[in-house]
Design a protein around this motif. Structure first.
Motif, PDB file in Angstrom:
ATOM      1  N   SER A 266       0.877  -1.390  -0.133  1.00 47.21           N
ATOM      2  CA  SER A 266       0.031  -0.132  -0.097  1.00 47.21           C
ATOM      3  C   SER A 266       0.869   1.315  -0.027  1.00 47.21           C
ATOM      4  CB  SER A 266      -0.931   0.120   1.275  1.00 47.21           C
ATOM      5  OG  SER A 266      -2.023  -1.095   1.165  1.00 47.21           O
ATOM      6  N   ARG A 267       1.940   1.076   0.806  1.00 50.58           N
ATOM      7  CA  ARG A 267       2.823   2.387   0.894  1.00 50.58           C
ATOM      8  C   ARG A 267       3.648   2.560  -0.606  1.00 50.58           C
ATOM      9  NH1 ARG A 267       4.920   0.889   6.727  1.00 50.58           N
ATOM     10  NH2 ARG A 267       3.993   2.400   7.984  1.00 50.58           N
ATOM     11  N   ASN A 268       3.902   1.501  -0.947  1.00 45.38           N
ATOM     12  CA  ASN A 268       4.611   1.582  -2.491  1.00 45.38           C
ATOM     13  C   ASN A 268       3.562   2.137  -3.694  1.00 45.38           C
ATOM     14  OD1 ASN A 268       7.001   0.516  -1.666  1.00 45.38           O
ATOM     15  ND2 ASN A 268       6.409  -1.576  -2.209  1.00 45.38           N
ATOM     16  N   TYR A 269       2.362   1.554  -3.343  1.00 45.44           N
ATOM     17  CA  TYR A 269       1.153   2.048  -4.323  1.00 45.44           C
ATOM     18  C   TYR A 269       0.959   3.613  -4.353  1.00 45.44           C
ATOM     19  CZ  TYR A 269      -3.321   2.040  -6.911  1.00 45.44           C
ATOM     20  OH  TYR A 269      -4.247   2.433  -7.747  1.00 45.44           O
ATOM     21  N   ALA A 270       0.890   4.052  -2.885  1.00 45.32           N
ATOM     22  CA  ALA A 270       0.742   5.716  -2.791  1.00 45.32           C
ATOM     23  C   ALA A 270       1.867   6.396  -3.384  1.00 45.32           C
ATOM     24  CB  ALA A 270       0.728   5.829  -1.401  1.00 45.32           C
ATOM     25  N   GLN A 271       3.211   5.811  -3.476  1.00 42.52           N
ATOM     26  CA  GLN A 271       4.204   6.497  -4.128  1.00 42.52           C
ATOM     27  C   GLN A 271       4.099   6.396  -5.638  1.00 42.52           C
ATOM     28  OE1 GLN A 271       6.401   8.657  -2.501  1.00 42.52           O
ATOM     29  NE2 GLN A 271       5.564   8.096  -0.760  1.00 42.52           N
ATOM     30  N   GLU A 272       3.546   5.393  -6.200  1.00 37.20           N
ATOM     31  CA  GLU A 272       3.197   5.282  -7.520  1.00 37.20           C
ATOM     32  C   GLU A 272       2.197   6.213  -8.135  1.00 37.20           C
ATOM     33  OE1 GLU A 272       2.133   1.343  -8.621  1.00 37.20           O
ATOM     34  OE2 GLU A 272       3.778   0.226  -7.835  1.00 37.20           O
ATOM     35  N   LEU A 273       1.270   6.451  -7.091  1.00 33.25           N
ATOM     36  CA  LEU A 273       0.125   7.440  -7.685  1.00 33.25           C
ATOM     37  C   LEU A 273       0.546   8.744  -7.686  1.00 33.25           C
ATOM     38  CD1 LEU A 273      -2.906   5.930  -5.587  1.00 33.25           C
ATOM     39  CD2 LEU A 273      -2.602   5.863  -8.250  1.00 33.25           C
ATOM     40  N   LEU A 274       1.526   9.067  -6.430  1.00 35.82           N
ATOM     41  CA  LEU A 274       2.371  10.240  -6.578  1.00 35.82           C
ATOM     42  C   LEU A 274       2.898  10.539  -7.884  1.00 35.82           C
ATOM     43  CD1 LEU A 274       3.128  13.058  -5.203  1.00 35.82           C
ATOM     44  CD2 LEU A 274       5.067  11.557  -4.045  1.00 35.82           C
ATOM     45  N   SER A 275       3.844   9.534  -8.426  1.00 37.62           N
ATOM     46  CA  SER A 275       4.642   9.673  -9.441  1.00 37.62           C
ATOM     47  C   SER A 275       3.575  10.153 -10.828  1.00 37.62           C
ATOM     48  CB  SER A 275       5.233   8.558  -9.887  1.00 37.62           C
ATOM     49  OG  SER A 275       6.190   8.405  -8.798  1.00 37.62           O
ATOM     50  N   GLN A 276       2.449   9.493 -10.877  1.00 40.82           N
ATOM     51  CA  GLN A 276       1.323   9.440 -11.905  1.00 40.82           C
ATOM     52  C   GLN A 276       0.774  10.891 -11.748  1.00 40.82           C
ATOM     53  OE1 GLN A 276      -1.862   6.466 -11.860  1.00 40.82           O
ATOM     54  NE2 GLN A 276      -0.283   4.804 -11.394  1.00 40.82           N
ATOM     55  N   ALA A 277       0.801  11.608 -10.498  1.00 34.82           N
ATOM     56  CA  ALA A 277       0.010  12.791 -10.593  1.00 34.82           C
ATOM     57  C   ALA A 277       1.106  13.954 -10.931  1.00 34.82           C
ATOM     58  CB  ALA A 277      -0.227  13.111  -9.018  1.00 34.82           C
ATOM     59  N   LEU A 278       2.281  13.693 -10.482  1.00 33.18           N
ATOM     60  CA  LEU A 278       3.309  14.876 -11.101  1.00 33.18           C
ATOM     61  C   LEU A 278       3.663  14.547 -12.615  1.00 33.18           C
ATOM     62  CD1 LEU A 278       5.947  14.262  -7.987  1.00 33.18           C
ATOM     63  CD2 LEU A 278       4.126  16.005  -8.312  1.00 33.18           C
ATOM     64  N   HIS A 279       3.430  13.257 -13.065  1.00 29.58           N
ATOM     65  CA  HIS A 279       3.701  13.125 -14.623  1.00 29.58           C
ATOM     66  C   HIS A 279       2.522  13.684 -15.322  1.00 29.58           C
ATOM     67  CE1 HIS A 279       4.547  11.357 -18.282  1.00 29.58           C
ATOM     68  NE2 HIS A 279       3.417  10.897 -18.537  1.00 29.58           N
ATOM     69  N   SER A 280       1.300  13.954 -14.624  1.00 32.05           N
ATOM     70  CA  SER A 280       0.236  14.471 -15.385  1.00 32.05           C
ATOM     71  C   SER A 280       0.476  16.011 -15.330  1.00 32.05           C
ATOM     72  CB  SER A 280      -0.979  13.882 -14.352  1.00 32.05           C
ATOM     73  OG  SER A 280      -1.359  12.890 -14.733  1.00 32.05           O
ATOM     74  N   LEU A 281       1.033  16.551 -14.154  1.00 32.87           N
ATOM     75  CA  LEU A 281       1.157  17.939 -14.201  1.00 32.87           C
ATOM     76  C   LEU A 281       2.286  18.336 -15.397  1.00 32.87           C
ATOM     77  CD1 LEU A 281       1.601  18.866 -10.416  1.00 32.87           C
ATOM     78  CD2 LEU A 281      -0.610  19.438 -12.184  1.00 32.87           C
ATOM     79  N   LYS A 282       3.199  17.511 -15.541  1.00 37.99           N
ATOM     80  CA  LYS A 282       4.077  17.865 -16.509  1.00 37.99           C
ATOM     81  C   LYS A 282       3.315  17.827 -18.248  1.00 37.99           C
ATOM     82  CE  LYS A 282       8.246  16.256 -14.326  1.00 37.99           C
ATOM     83  NZ  LYS A 282       9.465  15.057 -14.321  1.00 37.99           N
ATOM     84  N   ALA A 283       2.406  17.113 -18.154  1.00 42.04           N
ATOM     85  CA  ALA A 283       1.534  16.895 -19.360  1.00 42.04           C
ATOM     86  C   ALA A 283       0.435  18.143 -19.691  1.00 42.04           C
ATOM     87  CB  ALA A 283       0.946  15.632 -19.483  1.00 42.04           C
ATOM     88  N   SER A 284       0.387  18.919 -18.428  1.00 43.30           N
ATOM     89  CA  SER A 284      -0.758  19.714 -18.481  1.00 43.30           C
ATOM     90  C   SER A 284      -0.497  21.088 -19.355  1.00 43.30           C
ATOM     91  CB  SER A 284      -1.003  20.361 -17.175  1.00 43.30           C
ATOM     92  OG  SER A 284       0.109  21.133 -16.568  1.00 43.30           O
ATOM     93  N   GLU A 285       0.970  21.353 -19.748  1.00 45.35           N
ATOM     94  CA  GLU A 285       1.124  22.471 -20.689  1.00 45.35           C
ATOM     95  C   GLU A 285       1.005  23.843 -19.603  1.00 45.35           C
ATOM     96  OE1 GLU A 285      -1.207  22.363 -24.177  1.00 45.35           O
ATOM     97  OE2 GLU A 285      -0.005  20.847 -25.237  1.00 45.35           O
TER      98      GLU A 285
END
Length: 304
Positions: A266-285
């Protein structure tokens, strides 16, 4: 887009935003003057909302509005409206017919303090007030934006969102859910309102379809991550730290990410979701996403 930098002063930024939100809530939530709400209802409403809570949803609204250079007056109303929906859901969620909890935000729950009937009415009144805040007649928010915001909030709070997720939650006590079922429940119960906070904040400005899609993905990842961390804290923190009853999910035999995946995963999954969120911000323009980035990091790595 500017990547999140460790030097971003989230504490100072949050303090400024929250000061505005708290002042607005005190002004708008059943003020005792000039005409108090009848039969003590205003006292229960204000008790449920004021002087407590992390105010994560308002912060997401303000950060998203800032990222798109939106209308801050509209965003302040949105921030308060979303917080009222969240507060009303907690009031009802804590009642004996739901989770039957006695502690919220470090103090007795509303039904313990004011009685069940008053708590029910306070929640109802807070929900209605949320939509009143989104429809001012002072010209600060144009009519078209008001309609969009009301629709977004209604969908996030209703059967397609938070209320639907709550129904699944109540129906799932004592049952083993698959990973897909657990994700679907929390996408509605917790994630919908968090994602709506981001999207409603962005709706206070003008954005491209690409930016809209990226922010929607960011909101989805943040919303799910918040619940994963909530499940982790329910088994690792005490009630005094959380400000609510710890171990409640296990005691009520509710399915959680920890019960499904185990604590380390669960802890690892939370960090994966954080990475996904930050990646989405990079794609936001978008260029000014430091606040959104820092908020994602904070909610995943929080201790309360």
């Amino acid at each position: 887009m500017t990547d999140h930098q460790p030097s971003f002063a989230l504490g100072a930024w949050s303090a400024r935003q929250l000061a505005d939100v708290e002042r607005a809530l005190k002004r708008w939530v059943a003020p005792p003057e000039p005409v108090p709400a009848p039969a003590g209802l205003g006292d229960a409403m204000r008790y449920a909302v004021l002087d407590g809570g992390k105010r994560l949803r308002p912060l997401l609204v303000m950060a998203a509005c800032e990222a798109v250079d939106g209308n801050p007056a509209a965003a302040l109303r949105v921030a308060c409206a979303v917080e009222l929906i969240h507060a009303y859901s907690l009031v009802h969620d804590d009642m004996p017919c739901m989770d039957n909890d006695i502690l919220r935000r470090g103090k007795p729950t509303v039904h313990v303090k004011f009685g069940e009937a008053q708590a029910l009415l306070a929640g109802d009144a807070l929900q209605a007030l949320a939509f009143e805040l989104l429809t001012p007649d002072d010209g600060s928010v144009d009519a078209a934006t008001q309609a969009v915001l009301c629709r977004m909030l209604a969908q996030a709070a209703g059967y397609q969102g938070m209320a639907g997720g709550q129904a699944i939650d109540l129906a799932s006590v004592g049952k083993a859910l698959s990973s897909e079922q657990l994700h679907d429940m929390h996408r509605l119960k917790t994630g919908a309102l968090l994602q709506a906070s981001v999207m409603m904040g962005a709706a206070c400005g003008k954005i491209t379809p690409t930016t809209q899609d990226a922010l929607r993905d960011y909101g989805a990842a943040v919303g799910l991550a918040f619940q994963v961390v909530d499940d982790i804290l329910d088994v690792t923190a005490d009630s005094a730290t959380l400000g609510k009853t710890a171990g409640k999910d296990a005691a009520q035999d509710k399915p959680t990410f920890v019960s499904l995946m185990g604590l380390p995963a669960s802890r690892n999954y939370a960090q994966e979701l954080l990475s996904q969120a930050l990646h989405s911000l990079k794609a936001s323009e978008l260029r000014h996403t430091d606040a959104l980035s820092a908020l994602a990091d904070m909610l995943v790595n929080r201790r309360t």
